[in-house]
Motif scaffolding. Sequence first.
Motif, short mmCIF file in Angstrom:
data_model
loop_
_atom_site.label_atom_id
_atom_site.label_comp_id
_atom_site.label_asym_id
_atom_site.label_seq_id
_atom_site.Cartn_x
_atom_site.Cartn_y
_atom_site.Cartn_z
N VAL A 113 0.57 -1.19 -5.50
CA VAL A 113 0.44 0.42 -5.82
C VAL A 113 -0.39 1.12 -4.58
CG1 VAL A 113 0.95 0.23 -8.28
CG2 VAL A 113 -1.38 0.42 -7.40
N GLY A 114 0.27 2.10 -4.22
CA GLY A 114 -0.43 3.13 -3.38
C GLY A 114 -0.72 4.31 -3.87
N ILE A 115 -1.78 4.79 -4.14
CA ILE A 115 -2.22 6.31 -4.99
C ILE A 115 -2.65 7.06 -4.05
CG2 ILE A 115 -3.59 7.07 -6.94
CD1 ILE A 115 -3.39 4.57 -8.27
N SER A 116 -1.96 8.40 -3.77
CA SER A 116 -2.32 9.37 -3.07
C SER A 116 -2.62 10.59 -3.87
CB SER A 116 -1.28 9.65 -2.01
OG SER A 116 -1.54 10.65 -1.17
N THR A 117 -3.76 10.72 -3.80
CA THR A 117 -4.31 12.18 -4.56
C THR A 117 -5.40 12.99 -3.99
OG1 THR A 117 -5.11 12.88 -6.65
CG2 THR A 117 -6.15 10.85 -5.82
N LYS A 118 -5.09 14.38 -4.46
CA LYS A 118 -6.00 15.30 -3.89
C LYS A 118 -6.93 15.77 -5.22
CE LYS A 118 -4.03 17.36 0.04
NZ LYS A 118 -2.54 17.47 -0.17
N GLY A 119 -6.69 14.80 -6.32
CA GLY A 119 -7.31 15.19 -7.71
C GLY A 119 -8.47 14.38 -7.89
N VAL A 120 -9.18 14.50 -9.01
CA VAL A 120 -10.26 13.86 -9.50
C VAL A 120 -9.57 12.44 -10.23
CG1 VAL A 120 -12.13 13.69 -11.26
CG2 VAL A 120 -11.70 15.63 -10.04
N ILE A 121 -10.30 11.48 -10.01
CA ILE A 121 -9.75 10.17 -10.50
C ILE A 121 -10.71 9.77 -11.62
CG2 ILE A 121 -9.10 7.70 -9.79
CD1 ILE A 121 -8.88 8.46 -7.18
N PRO A 122 -10.20 9.69 -12.87
CA PRO A 122 -11.08 9.41 -13.88
C PRO A 122 -11.50 7.85 -13.82
CG PRO A 122 -9.15 10.21 -14.84
CD PRO A 122 -8.91 10.08 -13.38
N ARG A 123 -12.74 7.83 -14.37
CA ARG A 123 -13.31 6.32 -14.55
C ARG A 123 -12.36 5.34 -14.90
NH1 ARG A 123 -18.52 4.93 -12.64
NH2 ARG A 123 -19.73 6.79 -12.12
N ILE A 160 -5.35 6.70 -1.25
CA ILE A 160 -5.35 7.53 -0.10
C ILE A 160 -6.02 8.98 -0.97
CG2 ILE A 160 -4.21 8.82 1.25
CD1 ILE A 160 -2.32 5.92 -0.01
N VAL A 161 -7.00 9.26 -0.43
CA VAL A 161 -7.85 10.67 -0.96
C VAL A 161 -7.55 11.72 0.10
CG1 VAL A 161 -9.93 11.82 -1.71
CG2 VAL A 161 -9.38 9.17 -2.29
N GLY A 162 -6.84 12.91 -0.50
CA GLY A 162 -6.71 13.93 0.68
C GLY A 162 -7.99 14.68 0.62
N LEU A 163 -8.42 14.87 2.00
CA LEU A 163 -9.39 15.95 2.02
C LEU A 163 -9.54 16.20 3.62
CD1 LEU A 163 -12.25 17.16 1.13
CD2 LEU A 163 -13.47 15.18 1.59
N PRO A 166 -9.76 19.98 -6.58
CA PRO A 166 -11.04 19.99 -6.96
C PRO A 166 -11.63 20.21 -5.49
CG PRO A 166 -10.27 17.83 -6.91
CD PRO A 166 -9.00 18.61 -6.92
N PRO A 167 -13.08 20.61 -5.65
CA PRO A 167 -13.95 20.70 -4.38
C PRO A 167 -14.08 19.45 -3.63
CG PRO A 167 -15.28 21.13 -6.22
CD PRO A 167 -13.93 20.98 -6.64
N ALA A 168 -14.44 19.57 -2.43
CA ALA A 168 -14.71 18.54 -1.50
C ALA A 168 -15.43 17.27 -1.90
CB ALA A 168 -15.11 18.78 -0.14
N THR A 169 -16.65 17.94 -2.59
CA THR A 169 -17.67 16.68 -3.24
C THR A 169 -16.72 15.69 -4.35
OG1 THR A 169 -18.36 18.56 -4.72
CG2 THR A 169 -19.89 17.96 -2.97
N ALA A 170 -16.02 16.36 -5.09
CA ALA A 170 -15.44 15.46 -6.33
C ALA A 170 -14.31 14.49 -5.29
CB ALA A 170 -14.38 16.48 -7.09
N ARG A 171 -13.82 14.80 -4.19
CA ARG A 171 -12.96 14.07 -3.60
C ARG A 171 -13.58 13.12 -3.00
NH1 ARG A 171 -8.49 18.30 -1.01
NH2 ARG A 171 -9.20 20.05 -1.85
N LEU A 172 -15.05 13.39 -2.18
CA LEU A 172 -15.59 12.24 -1.63
C LEU A 172 -16.19 11.62 -2.73
CD1 LEU A 172 -17.61 14.61 0.66
CD2 LEU A 172 -16.23 12.66 1.52
N ALA A 173 -16.40 11.74 -4.19
CA ALA A 173 -16.61 11.03 -5.00
C ALA A 173 -15.82 9.90 -5.32
CB ALA A 173 -17.30 11.73 -6.31
N ASN A 174 -14.34 10.29 -5.14
CA ASN A 174 -13.20 9.44 -5.45
C ASN A 174 -13.55 8.22 -4.60
OD1 ASN A 174 -11.95 10.91 -7.27
ND2 ASN A 174 -10.48 11.85 -5.74
N LEU A 175 -13.78 8.58 -3.19
CA LEU A 175 -14.04 7.30 -2.26
C LEU A 175 -15.19 6.53 -2.61
CD1 LEU A 175 -13.69 9.48 1.05
CD2 LEU A 175 -12.08 7.96 0.22
N ARG A 176 -16.37 7.11 -3.00
CA ARG A 176 -17.37 6.33 -3.18
C ARG A 176 -17.21 5.47 -4.66
NH1 ARG A 176 -20.54 10.65 -1.96
NH2 ARG A 176 -20.02 11.90 -3.80
N LEU A 177 -16.59 5.85 -5.56
CA LEU A 177 -16.24 5.45 -6.89
C LEU A 177 -15.10 4.04 -6.31
CD1 LEU A 177 -16.07 8.13 -9.37
CD2 LEU A 177 -17.54 6.20 -9.48
N ALA A 178 -14.23 4.52 -5.40
CA ALA A 178 -13.25 3.14 -5.30
C ALA A 178 -13.98 2.19 -4.83
CB ALA A 178 -12.35 3.84 -4.15
#
Length: 314
Positions: free
Chosen positions: A104-114, A130-133, A149-161
Amino acid sequence: MTGHPIPAKPVRVDGFCNQWGLDLTVGCRHACAYCHFQKYQALTLRHEHPDHEPGESLSVEEFLDRPEYPPELYLSPFTDPLAPAARANLERVLQRVLPLSVKVGISTKGVIPRRVFRLLARHPEQVRLIVGLTSLDDRRNAAVEPGCPPATARLANLRLAREYGLQKVTARLDPLLPGVDDAPDQLATLLDRVAGAGAQSVTASYLFVSLFGSKQRLREVPYLGDAVGHCTELCPIEGGMVYSVPLGRKRQTYEWFHRECAARGLYFGTCGCKDLRLTGGGFATACTHPYRSECEAPRLRSDRVRREEGGGRE
Ligand code: SF4
């Protein structure tokens, strides 16, 4: 009109590196002002299913009952799989297809829940995220991408990934707004942040504007209005012609990305579908670079462009 929502169906769409894709909603609540896709998809579905209830979620029941699936699924070609109305469907689809070895390829600008990360973490080798920012400026983001969501939430997606063990993590700068997002010092800060958050690759593509009236609408949106003024050159994309920044400026920016990404240990690629002339540079012209060994669509397009440039001669 029936009381049933429209069923979600896998589609193969030109312009997504020839991947199979699945949309989970009709339209997208993220409501990005530049988005061509979700409005087209919503209109098409309502035209194809005039007798169905025009709800926001698509029904995934038929999809979940299928005996087999494409080997790879892009979520989602025309909408965001983590926009609010899509999340429940996304979880059900992942629960069904991941144990069957579907990539699967997941492309989002949203918040990814845990809980979604926990599902993905059971099959990390099958997942490309793929995180859009495109900008760290939340005033710009709120004006242009009001439902995201704001940029910090999208950066958090990268960190959590990375925390959950995902191995293919891309930051997607698309669309890059000329004159708003593409100053080198601004981009360098963004690359530092996405590299620091754990992205492995970056894809970036400049804004393009349809020939049919969207320039006027976009001019009224803060930030986008400034960017549209730089889209002065006709440009061939997959499926037609659009306005975009001049080719020389585009090449210069993408070569810059190629160097600056390499300096930070990141791969770089741009989407060849969004400018068919982008061949022969140092940078890759597949937004899936380096995770898919080939991107069939740009190769076919390049052949076509060569034929057109050669007056039809083979
Ligand atoms: S998140 Fe993607 S699909 Fe949704 S409105 Fe924005 S660009 Fe369109």
